[in-house]
Design a protein around this motif. Structure first.
Motif, mmCIF file in Angstrom:
data_model
loop_
_atom_site.group_PDB
_atom_site.id
_atom_site.type_symbol
_atom_site.label_atom_id
_atom_site.label_comp_id
_atom_site.label_asym_id
_atom_site.label_seq_id
_atom_site.Cartn_x
_atom_site.Cartn_y
_atom_site.Cartn_z
ATOM 1 N N ASP A 1 -1.637 4.531 4.718
ATOM 2 C CA ASP A 1 -0.242 4.905 4.507
ATOM 3 C C ASP A 1 -0.121 6.018 3.473
ATOM 4 O O ASP A 1 0.972 6.450 3.145
ATOM 5 C CB ASP A 1 0.580 3.677 4.067
ATOM 6 C CG ASP A 1 0.072 3.097 2.753
ATOM 7 O OD1 ASP A 1 -0.989 3.534 2.260
ATOM 8 O OD2 ASP A 1 0.738 2.186 2.221
ATOM 9 N N GLY A 2 -1.268 6.481 2.957
ATOM 10 C CA GLY A 2 -1.232 7.567 1.992
ATOM 11 C C GLY A 2 -0.869 7.106 0.588
ATOM 12 O O GLY A 2 -0.853 7.901 -0.343
ATOM 13 N N LYS B 1 -6.389 -3.807 0.350
ATOM 14 C CA LYS B 1 -5.687 -2.746 -0.367
ATOM 15 C C LYS B 1 -4.281 -2.542 0.185
ATOM 16 O O LYS B 1 -3.329 -2.344 -0.540
ATOM 17 C CB LYS B 1 -6.436 -1.414 -0.225
ATOM 18 C CG LYS B 1 -7.762 -1.368 -0.948
ATOM 19 C CD LYS B 1 -8.457 -0.033 -0.720
ATOM 20 C CE LYS B 1 -8.050 1.011 -1.735
ATOM 21 N NZ LYS B 1 -8.593 0.738 -3.073
ATOM 22 N N ARG B 2 -4.215 -2.593 1.529
ATOM 23 C CA ARG B 2 -2.966 -2.244 2.201
ATOM 24 C C ARG B 2 -1.902 -3.316 1.976
ATOM 25 O O ARG B 2 -0.726 -3.021 1.838
ATOM 26 C CB ARG B 2 -3.254 -2.069 3.695
ATOM 27 C CG ARG B 2 -2.066 -1.674 4.541
ATOM 28 C CD ARG B 2 -1.631 -0.257 4.270
ATOM 29 N NE ARG B 2 -0.641 0.186 5.237
ATOM 30 C CZ ARG B 2 0.632 -0.169 5.222
ATOM 31 N NH1 ARG B 2 1.078 -1.003 4.298
ATOM 32 N NH2 ARG B 2 1.460 0.282 6.129
ATOM 33 N N PHE B 3 -2.309 -4.606 1.990
ATOM 34 C CA PHE B 3 -1.354 -5.708 1.823
ATOM 35 C C PHE B 3 -1.776 -6.534 0.623
ATOM 36 O O PHE B 3 -2.280 -7.645 0.767
ATOM 37 C CB PHE B 3 -1.300 -6.564 3.094
ATOM 38 C CG PHE B 3 -0.828 -5.797 4.302
ATOM 39 C CD1 PHE B 3 0.518 -5.498 4.475
ATOM 40 C CD2 PHE B 3 -1.725 -5.364 5.262
ATOM 41 C CE1 PHE B 3 0.962 -4.784 5.581
ATOM 42 C CE2 PHE B 3 -1.299 -4.647 6.375
ATOM 43 C CZ PHE B 3 0.052 -4.354 6.529
ATOM 44 N N LYS B 4 -1.592 -5.949 -0.561
ATOM 45 C CA LYS B 4 -2.109 -6.558 -1.793
ATOM 46 C C LYS B 4 -1.612 -7.971 -2.034
ATOM 47 O O LYS B 4 -2.365 -8.823 -2.461
ATOM 48 C CB LYS B 4 -1.739 -5.676 -2.994
ATOM 49 C CG LYS B 4 -2.687 -4.494 -3.147
ATOM 50 C CD LYS B 4 -2.730 -4.017 -4.597
ATOM 51 C CE LYS B 4 -3.820 -2.979 -4.804
ATOM 52 N NZ LYS B 4 -3.499 -1.699 -4.140
ATOM 53 N N ALA C 1 -2.067 -8.868 9.403
ATOM 54 C CA ALA C 1 -1.068 -7.800 9.327
ATOM 55 C C ALA C 1 -1.671 -6.466 9.744
ATOM 56 O O ALA C 1 -1.039 -5.678 10.462
ATOM 57 C CB ALA C 1 -0.512 -7.716 7.905
ATOM 58 N N VAL C 2 -2.919 -6.197 9.297
ATOM 59 C CA VAL C 2 -3.581 -4.945 9.662
ATOM 60 C C VAL C 2 -3.826 -4.903 11.162
ATOM 61 O O VAL C 2 -3.561 -3.907 11.835
ATOM 62 C CB VAL C 2 -4.907 -4.779 8.868
ATOM 63 C CG1 VAL C 2 -5.864 -3.850 9.587
ATOM 64 C CG2 VAL C 2 -4.602 -4.220 7.484
ATOM 65 N N TYR C 3 -4.328 -6.023 11.713
ATOM 66 C CA TYR C 3 -4.565 -6.055 13.155
ATOM 67 C C TYR C 3 -3.257 -5.936 13.928
ATOM 68 O O TYR C 3 -3.219 -5.371 15.012
ATOM 69 C CB TYR C 3 -5.322 -7.318 13.550
ATOM 70 C CG TYR C 3 -6.800 -7.248 13.202
ATOM 71 C CD1 TYR C 3 -7.486 -6.033 13.267
ATOM 72 C CD2 TYR C 3 -7.503 -8.378 12.819
ATOM 73 C CE1 TYR C 3 -8.827 -5.960 12.949
ATOM 74 C CE2 TYR C 3 -8.861 -8.312 12.505
ATOM 75 C CZ TYR C 3 -9.516 -7.102 12.571
ATOM 76 O OH TYR C 3 -10.849 -7.024 12.276
ATOM 77 N N GLY C 4 -2.190 -6.442 13.329
ATOM 78 C CA GLY C 4 -0.882 -6.304 13.961
ATOM 79 C C GLY C 4 -0.488 -4.838 14.105
ATOM 80 O O GLY C 4 0.139 -4.443 15.083
#
Length: 179
Positions: A51-52, A90-93, A103-106
């Motif tokens: 997501d930058g 990292k993405r969904f701390k 969530a990432v696989y979603g």
């Protein structure tokens, strides 16, 4: 555990499908069983895993290099899953590892590579890259105007100079005046 039951659940095939689509993107000879760093990064970008902010392209590169086999240029689906475990943290701390992974696989499920918003056939393989004049560098880019249209010979003036003088000869055209 939740993660394993999820991985063996029906959705995994959706993630694997997406993996394969990105794995063969731009390379018609690819088997779809392994993915280059370039395509891995494209997949992370287009699915929103990168997501930058929480996850940057640097993070994605680091994780890619961490999970791949030493000396390999690509990662397998198993290594890809390993990479997602790293990135989801990292993405969904705030989430638990299982929830983060889910969530990432979603984000990835059902994704296909494409230039977002355009309906270009992804089957074309390497052709887009060759015909995209904005990617040309050096002397090649002189051969196209801003719209990407070729200038034909005008873009290659440096190729022929029929005056008989060696290119770059400083005294060109002065010979007759001296004699």
């Amino acid at each position: 555990s939740l993660a394993t039951s999820y991985l063996h659940g029906s959705n995994m095939s959706e993630v694997e499908k997406a993996f394969r689509k990105f794995a063969v993107y731009g390379d018609t000879s690819a088997s779809g069983n392994d993915m280059t760093g370039k395509n891995f990064s494209k997949m992370c970008k287009e699915s929103g895993v990168m997501d930058g902010k929480a996850v940057t392209s640097t993070d994605v590169d680091i994780v890619f290099n961490k999970v791949k086999t030493k000396g390999a240029r690509t990662i397998t689906f198993a290594e890809f899953q390993q990479a997602m475990k790293e990135l989801c943290r990292k993405r969904f701390k705030g989430k638990s590892p299982e929830e983060a992974l889910q969530a990432v696989y979603g984000l990835i499920e059902g994704k296909e590579p494409g230039n977002v918003g355009t309906t270009k056939a992804t089957k074309a393989g390497g052709v887009e890259r060759l015909t995209d004049t904005s990617k040309y560098t050096g002397s090649h880019k002189e051969r196209f105007d801003d719209s990407g249209k070729g200038k034909g010979l005008a873009g290659r003036q440096d190729l022929t100079d029929n005056s008989g003088y060696v290119g770059g000869y400083k005294g060109a055209g002065t010979y007759d005046q001296k004699h």
